[in-house]
Design a protein around this motif. Structure first.
Motif, PDB file in Angstrom:
ATOM      1  N   GLN A 108       0.495  -0.457  -0.221  1.00 40.42           N
ATOM      2  CA  GLN A 108      -0.071   0.113  -0.122  1.00 40.42           C
ATOM      3  C   GLN A 108       1.200   0.955  -0.191  1.00 40.42           C
ATOM      4  OE1 GLN A 108      -3.085  -1.913  -0.917  1.00 40.42           O
ATOM      5  NE2 GLN A 108      -4.046  -0.090  -0.265  1.00 40.42           N
ATOM      6  N   SER A 109       2.372   1.553   0.967  1.00 39.72           N
ATOM      7  CA  SER A 109       3.053   2.449   0.630  1.00 39.72           C
ATOM      8  C   SER A 109       3.720   2.487  -0.920  1.00 39.72           C
ATOM      9  CB  SER A 109       3.987   2.099   1.762  1.00 39.72           C
ATOM     10  OG  SER A 109       4.911   3.351   2.164  1.00 39.72           O
ATOM     11  N   LEU A 110       4.098   1.887  -1.344  1.00 34.21           N
ATOM     12  CA  LEU A 110       4.606   1.344  -2.115  1.00 34.21           C
ATOM     13  C   LEU A 110       3.864   2.384  -3.643  1.00 34.21           C
ATOM     14  CD1 LEU A 110       7.088  -1.048  -2.389  1.00 34.21           C
ATOM     15  CD2 LEU A 110       7.826   0.937  -2.799  1.00 34.21           C
ATOM     16  N   ASN A 111       2.491   1.602  -3.693  1.00 32.72           N
ATOM     17  CA  ASN A 111       1.248   1.774  -4.536  1.00 32.72           C
ATOM     18  C   ASN A 111       1.763   3.798  -3.922  1.00 32.72           C
ATOM     19  OD1 ASN A 111      -1.338   1.413  -6.346  1.00 32.72           O
ATOM     20  ND2 ASN A 111      -1.836   3.154  -4.495  1.00 32.72           N
ATOM     21  N   ALA A 112       1.104   4.139  -2.517  1.00 28.01           N
ATOM     22  CA  ALA A 112       0.716   5.493  -2.663  1.00 28.01           C
ATOM     23  C   ALA A 112       2.678   6.279  -3.804  1.00 28.01           C
ATOM     24  CB  ALA A 112       1.162   5.787  -1.445  1.00 28.01           C
ATOM     25  N   GLU A 113       3.719   6.046  -3.805  1.00 24.03           N
ATOM     26  CA  GLU A 113       4.318   6.382  -4.588  1.00 24.03           C
ATOM     27  C   GLU A 113       4.010   6.259  -5.770  1.00 24.03           C
ATOM     28  OE1 GLU A 113       7.953   6.229  -2.758  1.00 24.03           O
ATOM     29  OE2 GLU A 113       7.617   4.750  -0.542  1.00 24.03           O
ATOM     30  N   GLY A 114       3.235   5.449  -6.102  1.00 20.20           N
ATOM     31  CA  GLY A 114       3.076   5.182  -7.875  1.00 20.20           C
ATOM     32  C   GLY A 114       3.393   3.735  -8.284  1.00 20.20           C
ATOM     33  N   VAL A 115       3.894   2.796  -7.217  1.00 17.07           N
ATOM     34  CA  VAL A 115       4.503   1.912  -7.749  1.00 17.07           C
ATOM     35  C   VAL A 115       3.124   0.914  -8.477  1.00 17.07           C
ATOM     36  CG1 VAL A 115       5.345  -0.668  -7.482  1.00 17.07           C
ATOM     37  CG2 VAL A 115       6.203   1.443  -6.694  1.00 17.07           C
ATOM     38  N   GLU A 116       2.888   0.497  -9.222  1.00 18.23           N
ATOM     39  CA  GLU A 116       1.929  -0.517  -9.319  1.00 18.23           C
ATOM     40  C   GLU A 116       1.629  -2.157  -9.497  1.00 18.23           C
ATOM     41  OE1 GLU A 116      -1.014  -1.893 -13.391  1.00 18.23           O
ATOM     42  OE2 GLU A 116      -0.362   0.264 -13.539  1.00 18.23           O
ATOM     43  N   PHE A 117       0.865  -2.833  -8.884  1.00 23.86           N
ATOM     44  CA  PHE A 117       0.406  -4.031  -8.310  1.00 23.86           C
ATOM     45  C   PHE A 117       0.062  -4.820  -9.394  1.00 23.86           C
ATOM     46  CE2 PHE A 117       3.005  -1.992  -5.261  1.00 23.86           C
ATOM     47  CZ  PHE A 117       3.606  -2.408  -4.626  1.00 23.86           C
ATOM     48  N   ASP A 118       0.258  -5.269 -10.367  1.00 24.43           N
ATOM     49  CA  ASP A 118      -0.352  -6.691 -10.985  1.00 24.43           C
ATOM     50  C   ASP A 118      -0.770  -7.645 -10.913  1.00 24.43           C
ATOM     51  OD1 ASP A 118      -0.595  -4.069 -12.756  1.00 24.43           O
ATOM     52  OD2 ASP A 118       0.162  -4.606 -14.567  1.00 24.43           O
TER      53      ASP A 118
END
Length: 164
Positions: A108-118
């Motif tokens: 969730q933290s990395l997603n907030a920084e713009g990393v996409e998780f597929d």
């Protein structure tokens, strides 16, 4: 009349809460509009000069930590506006994206920084066949038709492929 208003307010509040619930993993899906020749992304990265796709295909928490460290290191080195990182999970690696995964908060933290998780739809369907239900994924997971196909698509679009 006052009594009817008092009864209506809780009902309206429940409807309002239902309307603003966070999207479930099934809602964050590219399944209906997936176009192999034109990749789409959850996060816009118009100024990114570096594009990386990282594969996760093992049910190994040490490997997951390495993957997430790699994603964070790329962002830290180039800057979140200059790097686009997509993590693609399939096979046993999909467990990293499970809602109850030890990695959920960091994802969730990395997603907030713009990393996409597929998340691989094929793997999800295999999980459903074995268990009788779809896995619950972290809220930020994006369902793609197939993990391998997504990696191929991104490589064709110029992404660098990393398999830690």
């Amino acid at each position: 009349m006052k009594r009817k208003i008092h009864l209506a307010l809780p009902v309206l509040a429940l409807f309002a809460l239902a309307a603003f619930q966070p999207a479930q993993a099934e809602d964050w899906s590219m399944m209906k509009h997936y176009n192999y020749d034109k990749p789409e992304f959850v996060h816009s990265h118009p100024f990114a000069k570096e594009h990386v796709v990282i594969q996760v295909s093992q049910a190994n928490p040490k490997r997951w930590t390495l993957v997430l460290n790699n994603a964070a290191n790329v962002l830290n080195f180039f800057g979140p506006d200059k790097a686009q990182v997509v993590v693609v999970a399939y096979g046993p690696g999909l467990k990293m994206l499970f809602k109850d995964s030890k990695m959920a908060a960091r994802i969730q933290s990395l997603n907030a920084e713009g990393v996409e998780f597929d998340a691989c739809h094929n793997t999800m369907m295999n999980f459903k066949r074995k268990t009788g239900h779809l896995p619950k994924l972290v809220d930020s997971a994006v369902v793609v038709p197939g993990g391998i196909v997504r990696i191929m698509q991104l490589e064709a679009a110029g992404f660098r492929y990393i398999k830690p």
